[in-house]
Design a protein around this motif. Sequence first.
Motif, short mmCIF file in Angstrom:
data_model
loop_
_atom_site.label_atom_id
_atom_site.label_comp_id
_atom_site.label_asym_id
_atom_site.label_seq_id
_atom_site.Cartn_x
_atom_site.Cartn_y
_atom_site.Cartn_z
N THR A 1 -51.56 15.37 3.63
CA THR A 1 -52.28 15.55 2.53
C THR A 1 -54.12 15.72 3.19
O THR A 1 -54.63 16.75 2.70
CB THR A 1 -52.59 14.20 1.74
N MET A 2 -54.54 15.01 3.93
CA MET A 2 -55.92 15.07 4.29
C MET A 2 -56.50 16.19 5.09
O MET A 2 -57.67 16.30 5.14
CB MET A 2 -56.21 13.77 4.99
N GLN A 3 -55.52 17.04 5.29
CA GLN A 3 -55.88 18.45 6.03
C GLN A 3 -56.65 19.18 4.94
O GLN A 3 -57.33 20.09 5.28
CB GLN A 3 -55.05 19.20 6.62
N TRP A 4 -56.38 18.76 3.46
CA TRP A 4 -57.08 19.58 2.40
C TRP A 4 -58.36 18.91 2.15
O TRP A 4 -58.99 19.63 1.23
CB TRP A 4 -55.96 19.42 1.26
N TYR A 5 -58.88 17.94 2.83
CA TYR A 5 -60.18 17.47 2.49
C TYR A 5 -61.30 18.59 2.81
O TYR A 5 -61.33 19.15 4.04
CB TYR A 5 -60.54 16.20 3.25
N ALA A 6 -62.21 18.39 1.67
CA ALA A 6 -63.15 19.43 2.07
C ALA A 6 -64.33 18.73 2.71
O ALA A 6 -65.15 19.55 3.68
CB ALA A 6 -63.80 19.86 0.67
N SER A 7 -64.59 17.77 2.85
CA SER A 7 -65.53 16.85 3.61
C SER A 7 -65.06 15.54 4.17
O SER A 7 -65.34 14.36 3.87
CB SER A 7 -66.64 16.41 2.63
N PRO A 8 -64.06 15.69 5.26
CA PRO A 8 -63.56 14.52 5.92
C PRO A 8 -64.68 13.56 6.52
O PRO A 8 -64.27 12.34 6.49
CB PRO A 8 -62.62 15.15 6.98
N ARG A 9 -65.66 14.09 6.90
CA ARG A 9 -66.41 13.17 7.68
C ARG A 9 -67.10 12.08 6.72
O ARG A 9 -67.56 11.12 6.88
CB ARG A 9 -67.92 14.03 8.27
N ILE A 10 -67.16 12.53 5.27
CA ILE A 10 -67.77 11.65 4.22
C ILE A 10 -66.42 10.81 3.72
O ILE A 10 -66.46 9.69 3.46
CB ILE A 10 -68.30 12.30 3.09
N SER A 11 -65.41 11.55 3.39
CA SER A 11 -64.25 11.14 2.36
C SER A 11 -63.26 10.18 3.54
O SER A 11 -62.84 9.04 2.80
CB SER A 11 -63.58 12.20 2.12
N LEU A 12 -63.06 10.59 4.63
CA LEU A 12 -62.10 9.68 5.40
C LEU A 12 -62.77 8.36 5.53
O LEU A 12 -61.96 7.10 5.32
CB LEU A 12 -61.86 10.19 6.81
N PRO A 13 -63.97 7.97 5.99
CA PRO A 13 -64.64 6.92 6.07
C PRO A 13 -64.50 6.11 4.63
O PRO A 13 -64.35 4.79 4.50
CB PRO A 13 -65.86 6.97 6.32
N ALA A 14 -64.91 6.66 3.55
CA ALA A 14 -64.89 6.32 2.19
C ALA A 14 -63.48 5.82 1.91
O ALA A 14 -63.34 4.55 1.41
CB ALA A 14 -65.26 7.26 1.25
N ASN A 15 -62.31 6.34 2.47
CA ASN A 15 -60.99 5.90 2.18
C ASN A 15 -60.68 4.90 2.86
O ASN A 15 -60.13 3.64 2.51
CB ASN A 15 -59.90 6.81 2.86
N LEU A 16 -61.10 4.63 4.19
CA LEU A 16 -61.21 3.41 5.06
C LEU A 16 -61.64 2.30 4.62
O LEU A 16 -61.40 1.00 4.53
CB LEU A 16 -61.29 3.91 6.53
N ARG A 17 -62.85 2.26 3.83
CA ARG A 17 -63.50 1.43 3.30
C ARG A 17 -63.05 0.54 2.05
O ARG A 17 -63.50 -0.57 1.59
CB ARG A 17 -64.96 1.83 3.00
N MET A 18 -61.79 1.27 1.67
CA MET A 18 -61.32 0.61 0.43
C MET A 18 -60.38 -0.53 1.08
O MET A 18 -59.88 -1.33 0.31
CB MET A 18 -60.36 1.58 -0.36
N LEU A 19 -60.13 -0.70 2.29
CA LEU A 19 -59.19 -1.58 2.80
C LEU A 19 -59.98 -3.21 2.80
O LEU A 19 -61.42 -2.92 3.53
CB LEU A 19 -58.82 -1.18 4.33
N LYS A 20 -59.37 -3.86 2.68
CA LYS A 20 -59.93 -5.40 2.87
C LYS A 20 -59.98 -5.64 4.50
O LYS A 20 -59.19 -4.94 5.32
CB LYS A 20 -59.02 -6.48 2.27
N PRO A 21 -60.73 -6.73 4.95
CA PRO A 21 -60.72 -6.80 6.39
C PRO A 21 -59.22 -7.50 6.53
O PRO A 21 -58.65 -8.24 5.96
CB PRO A 21 -61.52 -8.33 6.45
N GLY A 22 -58.62 -7.07 7.81
CA GLY A 22 -57.18 -7.34 8.08
C GLY A 22 -56.31 -6.19 7.54
O GLY A 22 -54.99 -6.10 7.65
N GLY A 23 -56.80 -5.29 6.54
CA GLY A 23 -55.85 -4.24 6.17
C GLY A 23 -55.51 -3.27 6.93
O GLY A 23 -56.33 -2.96 7.88
N ARG A 24 -54.31 -2.76 6.70
CA ARG A 24 -53.53 -1.82 7.65
C ARG A 24 -53.72 -0.39 7.08
O ARG A 24 -53.74 -0.05 5.79
CB ARG A 24 -52.25 -2.07 7.74
N PHE A 25 -53.65 0.52 7.80
CA PHE A 25 -53.45 1.89 7.37
C PHE A 25 -52.70 2.81 8.21
O PHE A 25 -52.61 2.45 9.43
CB PHE A 25 -54.83 2.81 7.59
#
Length: 251
Positions: free
Chosen positions: A110-134
């Motif tokens: 999916t994420m190859q379709w991102y228009a702004s991965p430098r912004i969006s990918l970190p924002a996605n990862l910040r949805m994780l709680k401490p200890g959260g997995r991806f």
Amino acid sequence: MKKQVATHFSRAGSTYAAAADVQREVAAHCAGLVPVGHYPVAVEIGAGGGLLTQQVRSHATWERYLGLDIARGMLVPSAVSGPGEALIVADGEAAPLREESADLLISASTMQWYASPRISLPANLRMLKPGGRFALCLFVRGTLAELEATSTETGFGSVLEMPDTDLYTSILDAEKGIECSHRVTDYVREYPDARSFLRQLQFTGATCTAGKRAFSRQRWESFRQLYECRYASGCGVRATYRVLFLWGRRA
């Protein structure tokens, strides 16, 4: 571009599951990167037809699951079960979740379709709680290299311009608190001929690019002949898909 992507994938909603053989295999490998366990809140970006969801269910449980997809026609209601699970039409680059709200983040093809991965990918990862997995996987530069080369030479068709692996690994390296591993895998598929190959792409919805060119029979014939000559294989013609896997946790 996002509206076009949603339209193309929605149109392929009824044919995607049968045609997405590469995506299915990739999803299985991505699911294998999710540790066995219980994750109170799980989020999937690009839930599609539930290919990844079904694989992760074999060894992970959750109380709440939210599957996002930009294409309404791709969402399969049978992919969820129970009152704690929901599918919504939403863009992963504008995910409707707060920071530190999820215990598991998954996404496949999916994420190859991102228009702004430098912004969006970190924002996605910040949805994780401490200890959260991806566990994430996406197509990168080198995918459909045969198609790209033939299109450039003949003027027929075009390929989505995908970032290189280094872009994504550098993004995760720069994100504070993220522990990440990665690997790149090439998947080679064979098709009876060039027409069958392009039809397979159409059935998966992966045909939206910024460089569409006008169709002409002469260009198509040049494309077909060159592709079938240059990329002939034992059973027809070949196509390569290059996939980056990213997995880890937020410390």
